[in-house]
Design an enzyme around this catalytic site. Structure first.
Site, short mmCIF file in Angstrom:
data_model
loop_
_atom_site.label_atom_id
_atom_site.label_comp_id
_atom_site.label_asym_id
_atom_site.label_seq_id
_atom_site.Cartn_x
_atom_site.Cartn_y
_atom_site.Cartn_z
N ARG A 1 0.85 -1.20 0.00
CA ARG A 1 0.00 0.00 0.00
C ARG A 1 0.89 1.25 0.00
O ARG A 1 1.77 1.38 0.85
CB ARG A 1 -0.89 -0.02 1.24
N ARG B 1 -2.33 6.27 9.74
CA ARG B 1 -2.36 5.76 8.36
C ARG B 1 -2.45 6.91 7.37
O ARG B 1 -2.38 8.08 7.76
CB ARG B 1 -3.58 4.85 8.20
N LYS C 1 -4.31 0.88 14.74
CA LYS C 1 -4.26 1.83 13.63
C LYS C 1 -4.94 3.14 14.01
O LYS C 1 -5.81 3.17 14.92
CB LYS C 1 -4.93 1.25 12.41
N LYS D 1 -6.57 6.90 12.14
CA LYS D 1 -6.93 7.46 10.82
C LYS D 1 -7.39 8.90 10.92
O LYS D 1 -8.15 9.26 11.84
CB LYS D 1 -8.02 6.60 10.20
N CYS E 1 -15.27 -3.37 -0.88
CA CYS E 1 -13.88 -3.59 -0.47
C CYS E 1 -13.28 -4.70 -1.34
O CYS E 1 -13.96 -5.29 -2.16
CB CYS E 1 -13.83 -4.00 0.99
N CYS F 1 -7.75 -10.85 0.34
CA CYS F 1 -7.90 -10.46 1.74
C CYS F 1 -8.02 -11.70 2.63
O CYS F 1 -8.94 -12.51 2.47
CB CYS F 1 -9.13 -9.57 1.93
N CYS G 1 -16.37 -8.71 4.98
CA CYS G 1 -16.45 -9.18 6.38
C CYS G 1 -16.89 -8.01 7.26
O CYS G 1 -17.11 -6.90 6.76
CB CYS G 1 -15.12 -9.75 6.85
N CYS H 1 -14.25 -2.15 5.55
CA CYS H 1 -13.28 -1.35 4.79
C CYS H 1 -13.93 -0.45 3.74
O CYS H 1 -13.32 0.51 3.28
CB CYS H 1 -12.25 -2.25 4.14
FE1 SRM Z 1 -9.29 -2.17 5.72
C1 SRM Z 1 -7.99 -4.81 7.45
C2 SRM Z 1 -8.34 -3.45 2.88
C3 SRM Z 1 -9.98 0.77 4.35
C4 SRM Z 1 -11.17 -1.29 8.54
N1 SRM Z 1 -8.27 -3.82 5.28
C5 SRM Z 1 -7.76 -4.77 6.11
C6 SRM Z 1 -6.86 -5.74 5.35
C7 SRM Z 1 -5.46 -5.22 5.37
C8 SRM Z 1 -6.95 -7.21 5.79
C9 SRM Z 1 -5.97 -7.70 6.79
O1 SRM Z 1 -5.78 -7.09 7.86
O2 SRM Z 1 -5.38 -8.76 6.54
C10 SRM Z 1 -7.49 -5.60 3.93
C11 SRM Z 1 -6.58 -5.94 2.76
C12 SRM Z 1 -7.39 -6.46 1.59
C13 SRM Z 1 -6.63 -6.55 0.33
O3 SRM Z 1 -6.45 -7.69 -0.16
O4 SRM Z 1 -6.24 -5.53 -0.21
C14 SRM Z 1 -8.05 -4.20 4.00
N2 SRM Z 1 -9.07 -1.45 3.98
C15 SRM Z 1 -8.76 -2.16 2.87
C16 SRM Z 1 -8.93 -1.35 1.61
C17 SRM Z 1 -7.93 -1.68 0.51
C18 SRM Z 1 -10.38 -1.55 1.12
C19 SRM Z 1 -10.70 -1.00 -0.25
O5 SRM Z 1 -11.45 -1.68 -0.92
O6 SRM Z 1 -10.26 0.09 -0.60
C20 SRM Z 1 -8.83 0.07 2.21
C21 SRM Z 1 -7.41 0.58 2.25
C22 SRM Z 1 -7.37 1.96 2.81
C23 SRM Z 1 -6.03 2.63 2.75
O7 SRM Z 1 -5.64 3.04 1.66
O8 SRM Z 1 -5.40 2.76 3.80
C24 SRM Z 1 -9.32 -0.18 3.62
N3 SRM Z 1 -10.31 -0.51 6.38
C25 SRM Z 1 -10.57 0.55 5.57
C26 SRM Z 1 -11.57 1.38 6.17
C27 SRM Z 1 -12.15 2.65 5.58
C28 SRM Z 1 -11.42 3.88 6.00
O9 SRM Z 1 -10.41 3.80 6.69
O10 SRM Z 1 -11.88 4.96 5.65
C29 SRM Z 1 -11.92 0.79 7.37
C30 SRM Z 1 -13.04 1.26 8.34
C31 SRM Z 1 -12.65 2.45 9.10
C32 SRM Z 1 -11.97 2.09 10.37
O11 SRM Z 1 -10.77 1.80 10.34
O12 SRM Z 1 -12.65 2.03 11.40
C33 SRM Z 1 -11.11 -0.40 7.49
N4 SRM Z 1 -9.51 -2.89 7.70
C34 SRM Z 1 -10.36 -2.41 8.63
C35 SRM Z 1 -10.31 -3.28 9.79
C36 SRM Z 1 -11.14 -3.11 11.10
C37 SRM Z 1 -10.48 -2.16 12.02
C38 SRM Z 1 -11.17 -2.10 13.35
O13 SRM Z 1 -11.18 -1.06 13.97
O14 SRM Z 1 -11.68 -3.14 13.82
C39 SRM Z 1 -9.39 -4.30 9.48
C40 SRM Z 1 -8.98 -5.47 10.38
C41 SRM Z 1 -8.07 -5.08 11.46
O15 SRM Z 1 -7.51 -3.99 11.51
O16 SRM Z 1 -7.89 -5.93 12.34
C42 SRM Z 1 -8.91 -4.04 8.15
FE1 SF4 Z 2 -11.00 -7.70 3.84
FE2 SF4 Z 2 -13.04 -7.44 5.46
FE3 SF4 Z 2 -11.64 -5.31 4.76
FE4 SF4 Z 2 -13.19 -6.43 2.99
S1 SF4 Z 2 -13.90 -5.49 4.90
S2 SF4 Z 2 -11.06 -5.83 2.64
S3 SF4 Z 2 -13.07 -8.57 3.52
S4 SF4 Z 2 -10.91 -6.96 5.95
#
Ligand code: SRM
Ligand code: SF4
Length: 595
Positions: free
Chosen positions: A95, A164, A233, A235, A460, A466, A505, A509
């Site tokens: 990323r 981030r 993390k 944000k 997402c 993922c 899930c 995201c």
């Molecule tokens: Fe996310 C974890 C993809 C934005 C909440 N997110 C992941 C991971 C890295 C899976 C992992 O931990 O193994 C995913 C990788 C998938 C892949 O194959 O690429 C993933 N997140 C993404 C992206 C690529 C989704 C997309 O379709 O664009 C976004 C990348 C953003 C960036 O450029 O940094 C992405 N993730 C978000 C957002 C939206 C936002 O930030 O505006 C959220 C919700 C907001 C928040 O953080 O509360 C988000 N991602 C999570 C979470 C849950 C965090 C939590 O508080 O519980 C995880 C899991 C974790 O952290 O344990 C996670």
């Molecule tokens: Fe992966 Fe769940 Fe985030 Fe989708 S919402 S990219 S399935 S961690």
């Protein structure tokens, strides 16, 4: 100055690695891992050199996140490889750190080249306005990071327990306001990146400071983060009303721009947003941030630092599911939090100023800037930049090739939107005709002319990369959208915008818990459905259906759309309608989500 080593709360008797209610022996194992990692070095270099496996060690998979890298495996191949007794098809996601989503054409060309030569031949635009590479093999990691570095970008701190990628509304039409806002967002981002030299040593062949040796006290220290970084993390996002494209209330820390004409005066400060939750664990919930006051524009960096240090000192380091700042605030209290912030700042926030949002969506097509340049915002379905042959649900287009051709001649810049779309920005008049022709030739104009509901949708990544995905997301959502479009067209709702978002899930995201209709994956082909989010991200939605398949989803949506078509009031949004008519109750704060 707040948050420095001298004034970080330790004078208050607060242990920086945890708050006092968290005995050291109960800390989450990641805390020890971070503390003993010699500031993010671990054994990453050795792991990269190991040719026996395509993976790195378990500990290093945690540490490389701080370097912007996730170890994954191709889940489509998992079962077959297991049967053949082969290790999973390990690969990595990288990323890029790209504050505010702005990049130059030469950078685009370089990233495009890397995607085609080192990754899976696509570029993924994310919901936080940056690029992801998927399918990078271990042997290609260094070359890819170095290639990114050659174009003056990096991946440091794009993941991991740090701040981030900082989001900021990318709209070029904002002219002077964007010109004033972007440097503030960039300064906040720069200020909060880890200072460890580990990234340079490992990926850029920098001189090791103390490789192999025990870390000297204070050497290569992280003045802000210390040895254990943040509990989780963090944000940050900057929004400019009336457009809430960054979903400012979902950020740990949000800044809402307050302007007087062309002058950016400052920001309303928002704290405590977040989407992540876990199914069947009601103590976890999405939460929208609270507006706590106003700060002048030149003090935003100070506010960001102070907020980050409070979370550093008081965030939960025992249970990572409860470690985001939203839970810290709900545990310790918003009043206390604001008081502590002002104590660390040494000054008081002013009363928040009036603002009003109208949309969280992108305006597609052509727009004009005051300086005579123009922009084209194109729809990139679920952020995947690729060339696509005709599919059942989607038009054929050659977006990847087309944007590459545009990048070769473009004098302005590119901007990734928080809705996973792309703006070819600041096109000078002499270039406009050529860009138009290239957009047309590569099917991009046609691919952008889609229904409102599809253009307001996001999914997402989900399968196959993922590791947390429970159900398809990016690969399935276009199909579901086609069926939804059919339902809506039959009811005369063909051109009505409804914000629909899918996540594979519960992690959210695609920010599904602020969508008017949200989905989160529960099992292959099964989703939870949420209803009633605010059109411009001002309200959480509410669980409506649990663990259901497409037939049930479409049956319910058909009924709901019918009553919406027949019973909506003038200009009433779908999310407001389902609340007014009692389909779901309004969620006024995060803790009500699960009630
Ligand atoms: Fe996310 C974890 C993809 C934005 C909440 N997110 C992941 C991971 C890295 C899976 C992992 O931990 O193994 C995913 C990788 C998938 C892949 O194959 O690429 C993933 N997140 C993404 C992206 C690529 C989704 C997309 O379709 O664009 C976004 C990348 C953003 C960036 O450029 O940094 C992405 N993730 C978000 C957002 C939206 C936002 O930030 O505006 C959220 C919700 C907001 C928040 O953080 O509360 C988000 N991602 C999570 C979470 C849950 C965090 C939590 O508080 O519980 C995880 C899991 C974790 O952290 O344990 C996670
Ligand atoms: Fe992966 Fe769940 Fe985030 Fe989708 S919402 S990219 S399935 S961690």
């Amino acid at each position: 100055m707040s948050g420095s080593q001298e004034d970080d709360g330790s004078q208050n008797g607060v242990d920086r690695s945890t708050d006092r209610s968290q005995p050291v022996e109960t800390l989450h194992p990641n805390e020890r891992l971070k503390a003993e990692s010699r500031q993010l070095r671990g054994t990453v270099l050795d792991g990269l050199a190991d040719r026996i496996t395509n993976a790195v060690s378990d500990d290093d998979t945690q540490l490389i996140k701080f370097h912007g890298i996730y170890q994954q495996d191709d889940r489509d191949l998992r079962e077959e490889r297991r049967r053949k007794k082969l290790e999973p098809a390990y690969q990595f996601m990288i990323r890029v750190r790209l504050p505010g989503g702005v990049c130059r054409p030469d950078q685009w060309l370089q990233l495009d080249e890397l995607a085609r030569t080192r990754a899976n031949r696509t570029l993924r635009l994310t919901t936080r306005q940056t690029f992801q590479f998927h399918g990078v093999l271990k042997g290609n990691l260094k070359a890819t990071i170095q290639g990114i570095h050659d174009t003056l970008l990096d991946t440091l701190g794009a993941c991991g327990d740090v701040n981030r990628g900082v989001m900021a509304t990318p709209l070029p039409e904002l002219g002077p306001i964007h010109e004033q806002l972007f440097p503030v967002a960039k300064a906040v981002s720069d200020h909060l990146i880890p200072r460890s030299r580990a990234y340079h040593e490992i990926w850029l062949e920098g001189e090791p400071l103390y490789r192999g040796a025990k870390q000297e006290e204070g050497a290569d220290d992280e003045p802000l983060y210390g040895r254990t970084y943040l509990p989780r993390k963090f944000k940050i996002g900057f929004a400019v009303p009336p457009v809430n494209d960054v979903d400012v209330f979902t950020q740990d820390l949000g800044f809402i721009a307050i302007a007087d004409g062309d002058d950016l005066l400052g920001f309303n400060v928002v704290v405590g947003g977040g989407m992540g939750r876990t199914d069947n664990e009601p103590e976890t919930y999405p939460r929208l941030g609270d507006v706590i006051g106003f700060c002048p524009a030149d003090r935003a960096r100070e506010v960001a630092e102070a907020v980050v240090t409070i979370q550093r000192d008081y965030g939960n380091r025992v249970d990572r599911k409860l470690a985001r700042m939203k839970y810290t605030i709900d545990r310790i209290g918003l009043g206390w939090f604001v008081g502590e912030l002002e104590r660390r700042l040494g000054w008081k926030l002013q009363e928040s100023r009036p603002y009003s949002f109208e949309t969280s969506q992108d305006a597609f097509g052509w727009s004009t800037n005051r300086d005579g340049t123009v922009n084209y915002t194109l729809f990139v379905e679920n952020g995947r930049v690729k060339d696509q042959a005709d599919g059942a649900h989607s038009l054929s287009h050659r977006t990847m090739t087309g944007i590459r051709e545009i990048a070769r001649i473009h004098k302005g810049d590119f901007r990734i939107t928080p809705n996973q779309n792309l703006i070819v920005a600041r096109i000078p008049p002499e270039e406009e005709e050529t860009v138009h022709a290239l957009l047309e030739e590569h099917g991009i104009l046609a691919a952008t002319e889609r229904t409102q509901v599809r253009r307001h949708s996001m999914a997402c990544v989900g399968f196959p990369t993922c590791g947390l995905s429970m159900a398809e997301s990016e690969r399935y959502f276009p199909d579901l959208m086609t069926k939804v479009e059919g339902l809506m067209a039959e009811l005369g709702l063909g051109d009505v915008p409804v914000v629909m978002r899918m996540s594979g899930c519960n992690n959210g995201c695609s920010r599904p818990y602020v969508a008017e209709i949200g989905f989160s994956g529960r099992a292959p082909g099964k989703y939870n459905v949420y209803l009633g989010g605010g059109f411009h991200g001002q309200r959480l939605n509410k669980p409506f259906l649990e663990n259901v398949g497409e037939d049930v989803i479409l049956e319910h949506l058909g009924t709901l759309f019918r009553s919406y078509a027949e019973g909506r009031e003038e200009g009433e949004r779908f999310g407001d309608f389902v609340i007014r008519t009692g389909v779901v109750p309004e969620v006024r704060e995060g803790r009500e989500f699960n009630e």
